[in-house]
Structure formats: C-alpha cells, structure tokens
Design an enzyme around this catalytic site. Structure first.
Site, PDB file in Angstrom:
ATOM      1  N   CYS A  69     -17.860  17.878 -21.480  1.00  0.00           N
ATOM      2  CA  CYS A  69     -17.216  18.121 -20.179  1.00  0.00           C
ATOM      3  C   CYS A  69     -17.165  16.865 -19.318  1.00  0.00           C
ATOM      4  CB  CYS A  69     -17.951  19.241 -19.446  1.00  0.00           C
ATOM      5  SG  CYS A  69     -17.367  19.458 -17.760  1.00  0.00           S
ATOM      6  N   CYS A 118     -13.407  17.985 -19.532  1.00  0.00           N
ATOM      7  CA  CYS A 118     -12.898  18.505 -18.249  1.00  0.00           C
ATOM      8  C   CYS A 118     -12.752  17.447 -17.166  1.00  0.00           C
ATOM      9  CB  CYS A 118     -13.833  19.578 -17.699  1.00  0.00           C
ATOM     10  SG  CYS A 118     -14.639  20.594 -18.930  1.00  0.00           S
ATOM     11  N   LYS A 178     -10.318  14.434 -17.981  1.00  0.00           N
ATOM     12  CA  LYS A 178      -8.989  15.068 -18.115  1.00  0.00           C
ATOM     13  C   LYS A 178      -8.402  15.367 -16.738  1.00  0.00           C
ATOM     14  CE  LYS A 178      -8.760  19.073 -17.621  1.00  0.00           C
ATOM     15  NZ  LYS A 178      -9.128  20.069 -18.571  1.00  0.00           N
ATOM     16  N   TYR A 193      -4.789  24.682 -24.936  1.00  0.00           N
ATOM     17  CA  TYR A 193      -5.227  24.046 -23.683  1.00  0.00           C
ATOM     18  C   TYR A 193      -5.028  22.533 -23.712  1.00  0.00           C
ATOM     19  CZ  TYR A 193      -8.126  28.082 -22.074  1.00  0.00           C
ATOM     20  OH  TYR A 193      -8.589  29.285 -21.634  1.00  0.00           O
ATOM     21  N   GLU A 251      -2.281  20.206 -21.720  1.00  0.00           N
ATOM     22  CA  GLU A 251      -2.782  19.332 -20.657  1.00  0.00           C
ATOM     23  C   GLU A 251      -2.389  17.877 -20.928  1.00  0.00           C
ATOM     24  OE1 GLU A 251      -6.552  22.014 -19.129  1.00  0.00           O
ATOM     25  OE2 GLU A 251      -6.978  20.351 -20.460  1.00  0.00           O
ATOM     26  N   HIS A 304      -0.825  33.141   5.603  1.00  0.00           N
ATOM     27  CA  HIS A 304       0.573  32.762   5.659  1.00  0.00           C
ATOM     28  C   HIS A 304       0.745  31.388   6.277  1.00  0.00           C
ATOM     29  CE1 HIS A 304       4.853  33.571   5.696  1.00  0.00           C
ATOM     30  NE2 HIS A 304       4.907  33.106   6.936  1.00  0.00           N
ATOM     31  N   GLU A 355      -0.394  34.445  -1.085  1.00  0.00           N
ATOM     32  CA  GLU A 355      -0.264  35.703  -0.343  1.00  0.00           C
ATOM     33  C   GLU A 355       0.582  36.719  -1.126  1.00  0.00           C
ATOM     34  OE1 GLU A 355       2.012  35.644   3.420  1.00  0.00           O
ATOM     35  OE2 GLU A 355       2.777  33.686   2.800  1.00  0.00           O
TER      36      GLU A 355
HETATM   37  P1  NDP Z   1      -6.860  25.822 -28.623  1.00  0.00           P
HETATM   38  O1  NDP Z   1      -7.488  26.833 -29.481  1.00  0.00           O
HETATM   39  O2  NDP Z   1      -6.569  26.133 -27.200  1.00  0.00           O
HETATM   40  O3  NDP Z   1      -5.483  25.340 -29.275  1.00  0.00           O
HETATM   41  C1  NDP Z   1      -5.413  24.910 -30.592  1.00  0.00           C
HETATM   42  C2  NDP Z   1      -3.956  24.769 -30.968  1.00  0.00           C
HETATM   43  O4  NDP Z   1      -3.857  24.197 -32.257  1.00  0.00           O
HETATM   44  C3  NDP Z   1      -3.240  26.098 -31.006  1.00  0.00           C
HETATM   45  O5  NDP Z   1      -1.974  25.928 -30.423  1.00  0.00           O
HETATM   46  C4  NDP Z   1      -3.154  26.396 -32.488  1.00  0.00           C
HETATM   47  O6  NDP Z   1      -2.026  27.147 -32.842  1.00  0.00           O
HETATM   48  C5  NDP Z   1      -3.022  25.003 -33.063  1.00  0.00           C
HETATM   49  N1  NDP Z   1      -3.510  24.947 -34.437  1.00  0.00           N
HETATM   50  C6  NDP Z   1      -4.678  25.409 -34.928  1.00  0.00           C
HETATM   51  N2  NDP Z   1      -4.775  25.179 -36.242  1.00  0.00           N
HETATM   52  C7  NDP Z   1      -3.643  24.548 -36.609  1.00  0.00           C
HETATM   53  C8  NDP Z   1      -3.155  24.065 -37.836  1.00  0.00           C
HETATM   54  N3  NDP Z   1      -3.850  24.175 -38.972  1.00  0.00           N
HETATM   55  N4  NDP Z   1      -1.938  23.477 -37.858  1.00  0.00           N
HETATM   56  C9  NDP Z   1      -1.217  23.375 -36.717  1.00  0.00           C
HETATM   57  N5  NDP Z   1      -1.627  23.804 -35.523  1.00  0.00           N
HETATM   58  C10 NDP Z   1      -2.829  24.390 -35.454  1.00  0.00           C
HETATM   59  O7  NDP Z   1      -7.789  24.536 -28.780  1.00  0.00           O
HETATM   60  P2  NDP Z   1      -7.862  23.177 -27.956  1.00  0.00           P
HETATM   61  O8  NDP Z   1      -8.230  22.163 -28.961  1.00  0.00           O
HETATM   62  O9  NDP Z   1      -6.661  22.963 -27.115  1.00  0.00           O
HETATM   63  O10 NDP Z   1      -9.091  23.441 -26.984  1.00  0.00           O
HETATM   64  C11 NDP Z   1     -10.329  23.912 -27.518  1.00  0.00           C
HETATM   65  C12 NDP Z   1     -11.016  24.788 -26.524  1.00  0.00           C
HETATM   66  O11 NDP Z   1     -11.544  23.994 -25.481  1.00  0.00           O
HETATM   67  C13 NDP Z   1     -10.099  25.800 -25.829  1.00  0.00           C
HETATM   68  O12 NDP Z   1     -10.005  26.977 -26.561  1.00  0.00           O
HETATM   69  C14 NDP Z   1     -10.770  26.013 -24.521  1.00  0.00           C
HETATM   70  O13 NDP Z   1     -11.703  27.048 -24.623  1.00  0.00           O
HETATM   71  C15 NDP Z   1     -11.491  24.697 -24.267  1.00  0.00           C
HETATM   72  N6  NDP Z   1     -10.755  23.901 -23.274  1.00  0.00           N
HETATM   73  C16 NDP Z   1     -10.682  24.362 -22.008  1.00  0.00           C
HETATM   74  C17 NDP Z   1      -9.989  23.670 -21.050  1.00  0.00           C
HETATM   75  C18 NDP Z   1      -9.913  24.213 -19.674  1.00  0.00           C
HETATM   76  O14 NDP Z   1     -10.722  25.052 -19.315  1.00  0.00           O
HETATM   77  N7  NDP Z   1      -8.940  23.785 -18.877  1.00  0.00           N
HETATM   78  C19 NDP Z   1      -9.333  22.405 -21.351  1.00  0.00           C
HETATM   79  C20 NDP Z   1      -9.450  22.011 -22.714  1.00  0.00           C
HETATM   80  C21 NDP Z   1     -10.145  22.742 -23.636  1.00  0.00           C
HETATM   81  P3  NDP Z   1      -1.980  28.762 -32.625  1.00  0.00           P
HETATM   82  O15 NDP Z   1      -1.774  28.956 -31.159  1.00  0.00           O
HETATM   83  O16 NDP Z   1      -0.820  29.181 -33.442  1.00  0.00           O
HETATM   84  O17 NDP Z   1      -3.285  29.280 -33.114  1.00  0.00           O
END
Ligand code: NDP
Length: 451
Positions: free
Chosen positions: A43, A48, A51, A177, A181, A435, A440
């Site tokens: 983080c 976080c 980022k 995510y 981002e 407002h 709102e």
């Molecule tokens: P996510 O799970 O959000 O996204 C992973 C992405 O990769 C999805 O779109 C998924 O597709 C795709 N994917 C997975 N496997 C493959 C593959 N074999 N080939 C192609 N595409 C693939 O993970 P992130 O890495 O973005 O983030 C990890 C975690 O970290 C998040 O789940 C979240 O909990 C946390 N996080 C939170 C943030 C916040 O609070 N703002 C910011 C960043 C991270 P599909 O959708 O089809 O499964």
C-alpha cells in the site's frame, strides 16, 4: 514468562502486519516483525499511496482544460515525469520513516530480511533465528502474469512506479482495478494508451451500469480499447516493443504493463515445515479469527486472498491482536466493504451490484441518475456522472450504492455507513441534501427505473 524470544513474531511489515504488531505490543506483548523489502508494504511503497499521487498528477491535464471555461488563460504547460517520480520517492520515504517510528515507539523489534518458518515456533531471518509463541503471516501478494512469449519484456505496476521516463506509447493489459487506474494515469500524463482486455467492458464484478459508464467515459478520454482481446506475444525491437494480439493485430509501443491480478506471496516461506495448509491458489486459509490450521500460527491480509484491500488487512490485523493479546474476541466483519477505483472517472461502490442483488435479495427497485456534474456546465466537458441505488423491494433497505464521477470514493465513504447498517430508502429520502452537490442526488432519487 515463556521460553520464547517473543510472544508474537510477524512476517511482513505491510498494512496488516504493522497494525497487528503495534496493537499487540500495546497490549503488553513482546513483539518483533521482519520485512525483506521496505516497511509499509504494498500500500505505502508500491500501491495505494503512490498510485493516488500519480492519479492526482494525471488529473491536472483535465483541470487545466476545464479552467479555461472559467475564464482562466493558461500559458504553455509542460510535464516532467522524473520530477513527479522524485517527489513521489520523497513522500514514500517520509511515510516509510513514519511507519518505522511507529514500530519503534511501540517497542516492536524490526528485523530486516526475509523470514522463513523453521517450524511452528521458529523463524529464520538471514543468519538469525528467533522463536515466538505466536506467529502472524502477513506477507501480502505479488503481481501475477500470464505466460506468453516475451512476457519478460513487460512490467507490472511495481516497475511502473519506477520508470525513468514516461513511455509515449503504452499497452495496459487487464480490465480490473490496477489496469483502469494506470490507463487513466498514463493517459492523463500524455501517453498514448491502448488497454487490452479479454472481457467486453472494464471492471468485471462491478455493477453493469458502473462498467458501462466507466468504459464509455474512459473511451471518451482517449483510451484506445481492445475488448475480447488477449496478448499472444511481445517482442523486443530496436525502437520499442512489438505487441501481437491473439487476433493477429500488432502494435508498436514503448511499454507493456500487465495488471492481470495478484497472487498470495506464500512461496518459500517454510509453510510446509510448519505444517501450515496452503490452498491451490497459494493463499493461506483462515477462519474469522485469522487462525490457520496450525495452532499459534495466524494470517491476515492479501496472503489469505479474501478481500485484497488495505483497510481490510488493517482491521484483520487489529482484530487478531485484540483477540490474541487484548483479552477481546474480535472477528473481522467482511460484510459490505466499500471500495473505490481511482480510474478516470473515479468509482465508489458499497453493497451489491444489481446482478448480485437479484441473487441475494430477490426483487429490487433500481434508482439511477446519469447527469453532467455542475462543474462541467462552464468547463464544457461532456462527461457524465452516475449515481445508483439498489433497494430491496420487500424491506426497502438500500443494499447497493454506486457512484461514478468526481469524488466518487469520498462520497461513498460517507454513504457506506448507511448501507452497512441497513438504512431504508425512506430514511435516505428523509435526509436533506447538501446543495449544490452531486451527492445530493443520492437522497433525492424518487423515480425507479425499469430494470
Ligand atoms: P483485478 O482482479 O482487479 O483485475 C485483473 C484483471 O486481469 C481482470 O480484468 C482479469 O480479467 C484480467 N486477467 C486475469 N487473468 C488473465 C489472463 N490469464 N489473461 C488476460 N487477462 C487476465 O486485479 P488487479 O491486478 O487490478 O488488482 C488486484 C487487487 O488489488 C484488486 O482485486 C483489488 O482488490 C486490489 N486493488 C485495489 C485498489 C483500490 O482499492 N483502488 C487499487 C488496486 C488494486 P477478468 O475480468 O476477465 O477476470
């Protein structure tokens, strides 16, 4: 007194580990923590916090444009990535220092190095060995990458924070995510961004209206999407990288950033030696009190692969320490955890999506508003915001609340209290709005939409 060196030894000084160590120490336990990288964990060091700093930086390009609608005339603008990264480094170093002092002031010993379990009570860190009555594993997660030829030429978000220059042409792989981002960050800072995603709209798992609006607005802002697409290969060339999609399409870019999910960081930790059960995905299964299958060994945060969010890890670490050392019985409540995506536009969400509501609550009433925020009347920007409520029809409880647009995460943090504690739609209606604000809308929505 026990014969152990410590009452608690924590492996990993990220959000969950540091919180658990400090609280346990406050309860009078003798505590040590080890960290192989930097204190603060994902983080603070490579997640976080940096980022969000980059996301602020990226937003200025739109702010400058919007300012003109309000009478400002701005001169020529330049952006320096090295300056931003240098400022980011300084801020992260400052925060790391604060975390180190928090541990020291709490009387927690810090071991620099990788901790490996030797058995259920002993940990080796380099050439040192310590014993502890209880051990907490809080090693978090690491980026996961699919396998394809040339994957070694790609980077993850970890390296994106350290790039020496802003890449002029970037492919971001994924639709979750981190992908959304970083697509927004690179785009806002001036890179040409192509986002490649195997799905048909970003942010799978989110409410369908959220996905639709975010996909539309990101497209409007210039993200060049390839949906239903996967990367087949990446080849290094003299002047950049050649990306080949499974469809056969090729593109020349300077950087390919994978954001294809994260995996629990459990390999090589000595879990087998200690008899700790590990699931197929590498996570450590725990119960509501962070207990693994081995008495005296516990786990919190991303290593347990439940909800990968810092505030969840913090609460799990805190509850663990209160329970084990504070004479309390605290279980972390994972129900109704709000979350945000700092994409552009931003997303804030709490409770269930419309799709999940149908499964969990039966018939629901949907309230939805899509509108141009007031700021964009004069700025001329066509971007629209989304506010959506999902209301369980029988009891009229608001079970889902979703916002896309400026300050969505800030708005949702406040409303999350109402959703978690089960407020009804008429209680929303009886609350007077602030407002003029966008938020709102959430207390003035009166007309259901057909769903
Ligand atoms: P996510 O799970 O959000 O996204 C992973 C992405 O990769 C999805 O779109 C998924 O597709 C795709 N994917 C997975 N496997 C493959 C593959 N074999 N080939 C192609 N595409 C693939 O993970 P992130 O890495 O973005 O983030 C990890 C975690 O970290 C998040 O789940 C979240 O909990 C946390 N996080 C939170 C943030 C916040 O609070 N703002 C910011 C960043 C991270 P599909 O959708 O089809 O499964």
């Amino acid at each position: 007194m026990t014969d152990f060196d410590y009452d608690l030894f924590v492996i990993g000084a990220g959000s969950g580990g540091v919180r658990a160590a400090r609280i346990a120490s406050g309860h009078g336990a003798r505590v040590a923590v080890c960290e192989e990288s930097r204190v603060g964990g994902t983080c603070v060091i490579r997640g976080c916090v940096p980022k969000k700093l980059l996301s602020y930086a990226a937003h200025f390009s739109e702010d400058f444009e919007d300012a003109e609608g309000y009478g400002w005339a701005l001169g020529s603008k330049t952006f320096s990535w090295p300056k931003l990264i240098q400022a980011k480094h300084q801020e992260i170093a400052r925060l790391e220092g604060i975390y180190q002092r928090l541990l020291a002031n709490a009387g927690v010993d810090l071991f620099e190095g990788r901790g490996v379990l030797l058995d259920a009570h002993r940990v080796r860190i380099g050439d040192q060995e310590v014993s502890a009555e209880k051990i907490l594993i809080a090693t978090g997660g690491r980026p996961w990458a699919p396998d394809f030829p040339g994957v070694e030429h790609t980077i993850s978000s970890d390296e994106a924070f350290e790039l020496e220059d802003l890449p002029p042409r970037v492919v971001v792989y994924g639709g979750g995510y981190i992908a959304c981002e970083f697509a927004g960050i690179f785009n806002g800072l001036g890179s040409q961004v192509c986002q490649v995603y195997r799905g048909d709209e970003v942010l799978r798992g989110f409410d369908h209206d959220v996905r639709r609006v975010v996909t539309r607005e990101m497209t409007e802002k210039g993200i060049d999407f390839r949906f239903s697409a996967t990367i087949a290969a990446v080849e290094k060339q003299a002047d950049g990288l050649l990306v080949t999609l499974a469809s056969g399409e090729t593109m020349q870019v300077d950087c390919v950033m994978l954001a294809t999910g994260r995996e629990p960081y459990s390999k090589g930790l000595g879990l087998e030696a200690a008899g700790v059960q590990v699931a197929d995905d590498g996570s450590i299964p725990v119960d509501g009190f962070a207990r693994t299958n081995v008495p005296h060994i516990f786990a919190v945060g991303d290593i347990t692969n439940r909800i990968q969010l810092t505030p969840v890890a913090l609460q799990e670490g805190h509850a663990f320490a209160d329970t084990q050392f504070g004479g309390l019985s605290r279980e972390t409540d994972h129900f109704c955890v709000p979350s945000a995506v700092f994409s552009n536009p931003q997303v804030g969400t709490v409770g269930v999506s419309e799709e999940e509501a149908a499964q969990h609550y039966g018939p629901v009433d949907i309230y939805r508003s899509e509108f141009r925020p007031m700021k964009h009347t004069l700025s001329g920007r066509q971007e629209k915001a989304l506010m959506k409520l999902i209301v369980e029809r029988t009891g009229q409880r608001v079970v889902g609340l979703h916002v896309v647009g400026p300050d969505a995460p800030e708005i949702v943090q406040g409303f999350a209290v109402a959703i978690k504690w089960g407020l009804r739609k008429d209680q929303f209606d009886a609350t007077i709005g602030v407002h003029p604000t966008a938020a709102e809308e959430l207390v003035t929505l009166r007309q259901t939409v057909s769903n």
